[in-house]
Design a protein around this motif. Sequence first.
Motif, PDB file in Angstrom:
ATOM      1  N   ALA A 143      -7.696   4.872   9.886  1.00 22.94           N
ATOM      2  CA  ALA A 143      -8.878   4.852   9.937  1.00 22.94           C
ATOM      3  C   ALA A 143      -9.518   3.702   9.864  1.00 22.94           C
ATOM      4  O   ALA A 143     -10.861   3.310  10.263  1.00 22.94           O
ATOM      5  CB  ALA A 143      -9.447   5.723   8.678  1.00 22.94           C
ATOM      6  N   GLU A 144      -8.911   2.595   9.410  1.00 18.50           N
ATOM      7  CA  GLU A 144      -9.388   1.168   9.223  1.00 18.50           C
ATOM      8  C   GLU A 144      -8.954   0.320  10.445  1.00 18.50           C
ATOM      9  O   GLU A 144      -9.614  -0.589  10.849  1.00 18.50           O
ATOM     10  CB  GLU A 144      -8.617   0.693   7.923  1.00 18.50           C
ATOM     11  CG  GLU A 144      -9.140   1.068   6.636  1.00 18.50           C
ATOM     12  CD  GLU A 144      -8.032   0.429   5.529  1.00 18.50           C
ATOM     13  OE1 GLU A 144      -8.114  -0.782   5.858  1.00 18.50           O
ATOM     14  OE2 GLU A 144      -8.072   1.098   4.791  1.00 18.50           O
TER      15      GLU A 144
ATOM     16  N   MET B 202      -1.428  10.836   3.615  1.00 23.23           N
ATOM     17  CA  MET B 202      -2.516  10.390   3.204  1.00 23.23           C
ATOM     18  C   MET B 202      -2.804   8.882   3.382  1.00 23.23           C
ATOM     19  O   MET B 202      -3.763   8.439   3.962  1.00 23.23           O
ATOM     20  CB  MET B 202      -2.621  10.605   1.649  1.00 23.23           C
ATOM     21  CG  MET B 202      -4.219  10.339   1.371  1.00 23.23           C
ATOM     22  SD  MET B 202      -4.398  10.952  -0.488  1.00 23.23           S
ATOM     23  CE  MET B 202      -3.382   9.748  -1.306  1.00 23.23           C
ATOM     24  N   THR B 203      -1.866   8.029   2.995  1.00 25.21           N
ATOM     25  CA  THR B 203      -2.139   6.757   3.055  1.00 25.21           C
ATOM     26  C   THR B 203      -1.940   6.327   4.666  1.00 25.21           C
ATOM     27  O   THR B 203      -2.881   5.602   5.397  1.00 25.21           O
ATOM     28  CB  THR B 203      -0.739   5.929   2.591  1.00 25.21           C
ATOM     29  OG1 THR B 203      -0.469   6.272   1.277  1.00 25.21           O
ATOM     30  CG2 THR B 203      -0.834   4.455   2.739  1.00 25.21           C
ATOM     31  N   GLN B 204      -1.061   7.028   5.691  1.00 29.81           N
ATOM     32  CA  GLN B 204      -0.930   6.536   7.062  1.00 29.81           C
ATOM     33  C   GLN B 204      -2.398   6.912   7.651  1.00 29.81           C
ATOM     34  O   GLN B 204      -2.996   6.146   8.402  1.00 29.81           O
ATOM     35  CB  GLN B 204       0.003   7.480   7.629  1.00 29.81           C
ATOM     36  CG  GLN B 204       0.295   7.496   9.315  1.00 29.81           C
ATOM     37  CD  GLN B 204       0.805   6.036   9.529  1.00 29.81           C
ATOM     38  OE1 GLN B 204       1.574   5.346   8.821  1.00 29.81           O
ATOM     39  NE2 GLN B 204       0.707   5.699  10.921  1.00 29.81           N
ATOM     40  N   ARG B 205      -3.125   8.204   7.057  1.00 27.16           N
ATOM     41  CA  ARG B 205      -4.311   8.240   7.812  1.00 27.16           C
ATOM     42  C   ARG B 205      -5.479   7.341   7.260  1.00 27.16           C
ATOM     43  O   ARG B 205      -6.279   7.053   8.066  1.00 27.16           O
ATOM     44  CB  ARG B 205      -4.667   9.793   7.510  1.00 27.16           C
ATOM     45  CG  ARG B 205      -4.147  11.060   8.187  1.00 27.16           C
ATOM     46  CD  ARG B 205      -4.537  12.416   7.514  1.00 27.16           C
ATOM     47  NE  ARG B 205      -3.888  13.225   8.414  1.00 27.16           N
ATOM     48  CZ  ARG B 205      -3.503  14.432   7.757  1.00 27.16           C
ATOM     49  NH1 ARG B 205      -4.047  14.938   6.622  1.00 27.16           N
ATOM     50  NH2 ARG B 205      -2.918  15.344   8.642  1.00 27.16           N
ATOM     51  N   ALA B 206      -5.309   6.933   6.196  1.00 28.18           N
ATOM     52  CA  ALA B 206      -6.239   5.837   5.726  1.00 28.18           C
ATOM     53  C   ALA B 206      -6.080   4.445   6.392  1.00 28.18           C
ATOM     54  O   ALA B 206      -7.259   4.027   6.784  1.00 28.18           O
ATOM     55  CB  ALA B 206      -6.108   5.883   3.939  1.00 28.18           C
ATOM     56  N   VAL B 207      -4.972   4.333   6.474  1.00 33.88           N
ATOM     57  CA  VAL B 207      -4.835   2.861   7.337  1.00 33.88           C
ATOM     58  C   VAL B 207      -5.249   3.100   8.618  1.00 33.88           C
ATOM     59  O   VAL B 207      -5.869   2.075   9.346  1.00 33.88           O
ATOM     60  CB  VAL B 207      -3.276   2.602   7.277  1.00 33.88           C
ATOM     61  CG1 VAL B 207      -2.846   1.291   8.240  1.00 33.88           C
ATOM     62  CG2 VAL B 207      -2.827   2.138   5.762  1.00 33.88           C
TER      63      VAL B 207
ATOM     64  N   ARG C  14       0.976  -1.082  -0.109  1.00 31.74           N
ATOM     65  CA  ARG C  14       0.017  -0.049  -0.264  1.00 31.74           C
ATOM     66  C   ARG C  14       0.882   1.323  -0.160  1.00 31.74           C
ATOM     67  O   ARG C  14       0.630   2.297  -0.739  1.00 31.74           O
ATOM     68  CB  ARG C  14      -0.981   0.089   1.070  1.00 31.74           C
ATOM     69  CG  ARG C  14      -2.331   0.657   1.049  1.00 31.74           C
ATOM     70  CD  ARG C  14      -3.089  -0.049   1.985  1.00 31.74           C
ATOM     71  NE  ARG C  14      -4.081   1.178   2.333  1.00 31.74           N
ATOM     72  CZ  ARG C  14      -5.085   1.240   3.082  1.00 31.74           C
ATOM     73  NH1 ARG C  14      -5.384  -0.098   3.785  1.00 31.74           N
ATOM     74  NH2 ARG C  14      -6.019   2.067   3.141  1.00 31.74           N
TER      75      ARG C  14
END
Length: 163
Positions: free
Chosen positions: A144-145, A137-142, A48
């Motif tokens: 959030a999961e 952006m990727t860190q925040r998305a991960v 990712r």
Amino acid sequence: MDMRVDINLIEAMPEEPPTPPDRLMTLHVRDTCLCLHAQRAARVLARRFDRALRPVGLTNGQFSLLMSLNRPGRVRMRDVADLLGMDRTTLTAALKPLNVGGLVATSSDPDDRRGRLLALTDSGRRRLAEAMPAWTMTQRAVEAELEDADRIRRDLTRLAGVK
């Protein structure tokens, strides 16, 4: 066409064979092994972040390595290897493309002739700055999961023996 089924035939069918003990062990390990679960999650996360960082020409491993050097002055190679949980041979191989690309400078350690010192170059700092929006952006998305990202971080840090 007669669709009736003789109930005696169904009752006479053999039961499903029991699961062999070695298969039960395999299923148990598959479902409970922390190492397996951590490795699988690490691979998924790595892919990712690799996709997110590809536009700036970095892999997740290169990003982490550059970030470990993002400090004033030079850093001993062994300290970087310890921080990243890598052996020095693996770190040496990971550094090659970053050295060739002009993102990292390597020099001899005046206090230890066998040792090497590493420093982020100006190009390396610029590349990190370019990568930060994609990483963020990727860190925040991960996160959030995840149910509790802070707890996962704490637990993984404790398992890694990092203080």
